[in-house]
Design a protein around this motif. Sequence first.
Motif, PDB file in Angstrom:
ATOM      1  N   GLU A  13       0.808  -1.229   0.000  1.00 36.46           N
ATOM      2  CA  GLU A  13       0.000   0.000   0.000  1.00 36.46           C
ATOM      3  C   GLU A  13       0.839   1.275   0.000  1.00 36.46           C
ATOM      4  OE1 GLU A  13      -3.487  -0.068  -0.082  1.00 36.46           O
ATOM      5  OE2 GLU A  13      -3.104  -2.194  -0.406  1.00 36.46           O
ATOM      6  N   LEU A  14       2.053   1.186   0.543  1.00 36.51           N
ATOM      7  CA  LEU A  14       2.934   2.358   0.615  1.00 36.51           C
ATOM      8  C   LEU A  14       3.100   3.039  -0.732  1.00 36.51           C
ATOM      9  CD1 LEU A  14       6.113   1.509   2.711  1.00 36.51           C
ATOM     10  CD2 LEU A  14       4.015   2.660   3.361  1.00 36.51           C
ATOM     11  N   ALA A  15       3.184   2.199  -1.781  1.00 36.08           N
ATOM     12  CA  ALA A  15       3.492   2.717  -3.107  1.00 36.08           C
ATOM     13  C   ALA A  15       2.438   3.695  -3.599  1.00 36.08           C
ATOM     14  CB  ALA A  15       3.604   1.555  -4.091  1.00 36.08           C
ATOM     15  N   GLY A  16       1.218   3.582  -3.073  1.00 40.23           N
ATOM     16  CA  GLY A  16       0.125   4.403  -3.572  1.00 40.23           C
ATOM     17  C   GLY A  16      -0.108   5.667  -2.761  1.00 40.23           C
ATOM     18  N   ARG A  17       0.730   5.912  -1.755  1.00 41.73           N
ATOM     19  CA  ARG A  17       0.520   7.124  -0.942  1.00 41.73           C
ATOM     20  C   ARG A  17       1.659   8.103  -1.226  1.00 41.73           C
ATOM     21  NH1 ARG A  17      -1.211   3.281   3.435  1.00 41.73           N
ATOM     22  NH2 ARG A  17       0.681   3.702   4.611  1.00 41.73           N
ATOM     23  N   PRO A  18       1.325   9.322  -1.681  1.00 43.31           N
ATOM     24  CA  PRO A  18       2.355  10.222  -2.193  1.00 43.31           C
ATOM     25  C   PRO A  18       3.564  10.422  -1.259  1.00 43.31           C
ATOM     26  CG  PRO A  18       0.206  11.070  -2.742  1.00 43.31           C
ATOM     27  CD  PRO A  18      -0.025   9.858  -1.897  1.00 43.31           C
ATOM     28  N   MET A  19       3.315  10.689   0.001  1.00 37.54           N
ATOM     29  CA  MET A  19       4.455  10.937   0.907  1.00 37.54           C
ATOM     30  C   MET A  19       5.336   9.692   1.018  1.00 37.54           C
ATOM     31  SD  MET A  19       5.848  12.780   3.492  1.00 37.54           S
ATOM     32  CE  MET A  19       4.763  13.812   4.442  1.00 37.54           C
ATOM     33  N   GLU A  20       4.716   8.550   1.216  1.00 44.71           N
ATOM     34  CA  GLU A  20       5.467   7.307   1.355  1.00 44.71           C
ATOM     35  C   GLU A  20       6.169   6.959   0.043  1.00 44.71           C
ATOM     36  OE1 GLU A  20       2.630   7.993   2.644  1.00 44.71           O
ATOM     37  OE2 GLU A  20       2.491   7.176   4.678  1.00 44.71           O
ATOM     38  N   ALA A  21       5.469   7.192  -1.078  1.00 39.91           N
ATOM     39  CA  ALA A  21       6.078   6.902  -2.381  1.00 39.91           C
ATOM     40  C   ALA A  21       7.316   7.771  -2.577  1.00 39.91           C
ATOM     41  CB  ALA A  21       5.061   7.149  -3.492  1.00 39.91           C
ATOM     42  N   LEU A  22       7.239   9.020  -2.115  1.00 42.89           N
ATOM     43  CA  LEU A  22       8.405   9.907  -2.246  1.00 42.89           C
ATOM     44  C   LEU A  22       9.588   9.349  -1.457  1.00 42.89           C
ATOM     45  CD1 LEU A  22       9.608  12.537  -3.320  1.00 42.89           C
ATOM     46  CD2 LEU A  22       8.664  13.721  -1.327  1.00 42.89           C
ATOM     47  N   ALA A  23       9.298   8.808  -0.269  1.00 40.34           N
ATOM     48  CA  ALA A  23      10.372   8.204   0.529  1.00 40.34           C
ATOM     49  C   ALA A  23      11.000   7.037  -0.243  1.00 40.34           C
ATOM     50  CB  ALA A  23       9.822   7.717   1.865  1.00 40.34           C
ATOM     51  N   LEU A  24      10.159   6.269  -0.925  1.00 40.15           N
ATOM     52  CA  LEU A  24      10.670   5.117  -1.689  1.00 40.15           C
ATOM     53  C   LEU A  24      11.538   5.588  -2.858  1.00 40.15           C
ATOM     54  CD1 LEU A  24       7.409   2.954  -1.784  1.00 40.15           C
ATOM     55  CD2 LEU A  24       9.387   2.645  -0.272  1.00 40.15           C
ATOM     56  N   LEU A  25      11.081   6.628  -3.543  1.00 42.47           N
ATOM     57  CA  LEU A  25      11.885   7.157  -4.651  1.00 42.47           C
ATOM     58  C   LEU A  25      13.219   7.667  -4.116  1.00 42.47           C
ATOM     59  CD1 LEU A  25       9.283   9.224  -6.736  1.00 42.47           C
ATOM     60  CD2 LEU A  25       9.788   6.794  -6.831  1.00 42.47           C
ATOM     61  N   ALA A  26      13.154   8.275  -2.932  1.00 46.85           N
ATOM     62  CA  ALA A  26      14.370   8.866  -2.360  1.00 46.85           C
ATOM     63  C   ALA A  26      15.408   7.807  -1.999  1.00 46.85           C
ATOM     64  CB  ALA A  26      14.006   9.685  -1.127  1.00 46.85           C
ATOM     65  N   ILE A  27      14.969   6.579  -1.759  1.00 52.42           N
ATOM     66  CA  ILE A  27      15.971   5.542  -1.464  1.00 52.42           C
ATOM     67  C   ILE A  27      16.264   4.694  -2.709  1.00 52.42           C
ATOM     68  CG2 ILE A  27      15.503   5.426   1.020  1.00 52.42           C
ATOM     69  CD1 ILE A  27      13.924   2.816   0.439  1.00 52.42           C
ATOM     70  N   GLY A  28      15.790   5.152  -3.849  1.00 57.62           N
ATOM     71  CA  GLY A  28      16.225   4.525  -5.096  1.00 57.62           C
ATOM     72  C   GLY A  28      15.242   3.581  -5.759  1.00 57.62           C
ATOM     73  N   MET A  29      14.016   3.505  -5.271  1.00 57.74           N
ATOM     74  CA  MET A  29      13.051   2.628  -5.950  1.00 57.74           C
ATOM     75  C   MET A  29      12.490   3.362  -7.165  1.00 57.74           C
ATOM     76  SD  MET A  29      11.033   0.467  -3.128  1.00 57.74           S
ATOM     77  CE  MET A  29      10.839  -0.775  -4.373  1.00 57.74           C
ATOM     78  N   THR A  30      12.285   2.622  -8.238  1.00 56.69           N
ATOM     79  CA  THR A  30      11.768   3.271  -9.448  1.00 56.69           C
ATOM     80  C   THR A  30      10.541   2.572 -10.026  1.00 56.69           C
ATOM     81  OG1 THR A  30      13.324   1.994 -10.753  1.00 56.69           O
ATOM     82  CG2 THR A  30      13.998   4.238 -10.163  1.00 56.69           C
ATOM     83  N   LYS A  31      10.108   1.493  -9.386  1.00 55.94           N
ATOM     84  CA  LYS A  31       8.901   0.810  -9.887  1.00 55.94           C
ATOM     85  C   LYS A  31       7.905   0.709  -8.734  1.00 55.94           C
ATOM     86  CE  LYS A  31      11.299  -2.320 -13.058  1.00 55.94           C
ATOM     87  NZ  LYS A  31      10.680  -2.135 -14.362  1.00 55.94           N
TER      88      LYS A  31
END
Length: 768
Positions: free
Chosen positions: A695-713
């Motif tokens: 579910e994290l992937a669909g929440r903007p703030m959490e998704a930003l954290a994921l992008l910030a640690i290098g996730m791209t999908k």
Amino acid sequence: MERPKDTGTKAIDSIKSSGGPRVLLRDLRQTMAESLGGQERLDKIVDLIAQNMGAEVCSFYVLRDDAALELFATHGLNREAVHMTTLRVGEGLVGLIAADAKSLSLDNAPSHPSFAYRAETGEDKFHAFLGVPVLRAGQTLGVLVVQNEARRVFGEEETEALLTTATLLAEMLATSEFEALIKPGADIDLRRPRSFEGMGFAEGVALGQVVLHDPRVVVRNFVADDVGHERERLEAAIRTMRVSIDDMFTSGDMQVSSEHREILESYRMFAHDRGWVRRLAEAVTGGLTAEAAVERVQNDIRARMQRQSDPYIRDRLHDLDDLANRLLRVLTGASSLFEQRELPDHAIIVARNLGPAELLEYDRSRLRGIVLEEGATTSHVAIIARSLGIVAVGHADHIVSMSETGDDIVLDGSEGRVFLRPTPDVEATFLEKIRLREKRQEAYAALRDVAPVTKDGTHITLLHNSGLVADLPALNETGAEGVGLFRTELQFMVASKLPRLAEQVELYKEAMDFVGERPIVFRLLDIGGDKVVPYLRSAAEENPAMGWRSLRLALDRPGLLRTQVRALLQAAQGRALKILVPMVTETEEYCRATGVIQREVERLARSGAPVPEKLELGAMIEVPSILFELDELLVHTDFISIGSNDLIQFLTATDRANTRVANSYDPIGKPRLRAIKLVVDAATRHNVPLTMCGELAGRPMEALALLAIGMTKLSMGPSSIGPIKDMVLRCDLAPIAQSIGAVLSGEDRDRNIRDLLNEWADKQNLPI
Ligand code: PEP
Ligand code: MG
């Protein structure tokens, strides 16, 4: 103090001489048939009750929407007090009865600590007092009182008689019989707007009309013509109901499901409950028709239910309530529960609980939302509502008995709030919200063909989580690149028996045909834990989330796994295929699963059928143990996917389905984000593609954290694609990644990730 004269015997004689409750009901029915004005009719009703019960006073109070009980009619008190005298709920004896929804009988009312004297009524000279709540669907609509000057105790039989009469008055109130008597600007409580603080299951805002999933049976005929005949009808209906419950025990589905069995056992127990049956019989003896008797007894049950906080007792009362409904259906020949019904254009289903299959039976083009008294965010019905874009709210206590089919209703799935019979200003506010949402949706729709690339040039792959054929078309609307997670267990969860090979092939083929060239990842069956498949249930487990589930179950039941793999291979018809293995706990376990897949491929090849041109196998990273064996695992995987829902539940020891604890820890708090970063780093080392599908992937703030640690999908529910893409397009990722990196490495030790992201969101004007 002057001793009141004893008129008790006279009262009792008078009851006998005037024929008791049956005669009263008959007289009341006659009055109802006469063409009288509202007040006139009501005056006649209280006269008849007083006369029949040998009371000097009979008064009827109606609960208004401002929580005041207004004297609507009286025989014996000062007539000037009618529509003038009011008591608040909880105030005076009348208020007490309304608050507790219980009858009250006193031999000397003025000496009761709650007695509240209203001079205008001239009530002080009356001593004996009997008051009963006027109930409908468990809600108090008013109070009916009889009084005598003499001190005496009204007996059980008289209480019964008054309660029976109250049932009739409740129906008259509910059918707007006394509409004209309500002062302008006021309304009766029954139609009062109500709001419920529940729990958001599927976000969004919906405005529409209530459709009760389990429609209330409308009783039209209250007064018995022939008591003997009604008694026979009641007995026959009880027999039929008992037989139908027995039949359910032996019908196919029930034999294997222990949970359903338990429910049926308690139904059976209640169906034979002597107290219940006796109360029904008494109500019939009192002159009600069999169905009106059930309604009356059910009212009491509902009233008790609404005042119970012990969940066990509440459940039992709910069972009794269901049983009463069943009996009413037998008596009135009302349609069965699950018959397809015509829905209004903006239907909002209100139910105690709903199975996923039941939800899917409704016409989705008209369905705007669902409201449940029970359920959990991760329950199947909630998952399905989310995947279909149906607004859903759960835990709306008592909403079923407070709503009527056709009532206006507003749902706020994001906040978990429900407004029943909303006031015009609430409705206007939500209409505005809907307009805003639509505008936002239009803006997102305009982004459909824009590639999700950050300002500094990182391409982010956005994918859907899916599981039903019904939710696939959303792909064309959001412009997502494909399906990152197809939860194959949904098919199993909505079915009443194990889907056969052919049925599985059909679903997978339909999904593959639909996505065409776009990628789709099929996850092997992930059942058990909160994903209950009743017909596959083994013995009850103490802790099913950590029990016989998912991959463990699949490896123990290789037949099930083989069938599914076979279905996937057949559906592919030579096309590329991606299979994801859930809940991998150690590498060896993953290899056993992929071994089964490989053997099926070989078997297919031997048969001469086309094998997939490319077969990619991956593992879900959602059990903490595998975090410490990533280097070994990743040499065997073509791709991996993080399931943050489970990973975080197990990392933090908080049950994702337990609403009390599920949100106790910030999923992007340092320990969790570091765990995710371990996976990102391992995937980079091994050059293995990595997706986040929790579910994290669909929440903007959490998704930003994921992008910030290098996730791209990122793979998410369809409704999240727009907001996430919007965020991606506005974001300048490199500086954010750097500052989050510094926090995780310990260089910038005392920062909170969420605070920091909020600062970045302000700086870059990101919509999070
Ligand atoms: C997860 O655990 O994050 C996940 C994506 O799978 P599910 O929610 O189906 O368990
Ligand atoms: Mg999972």
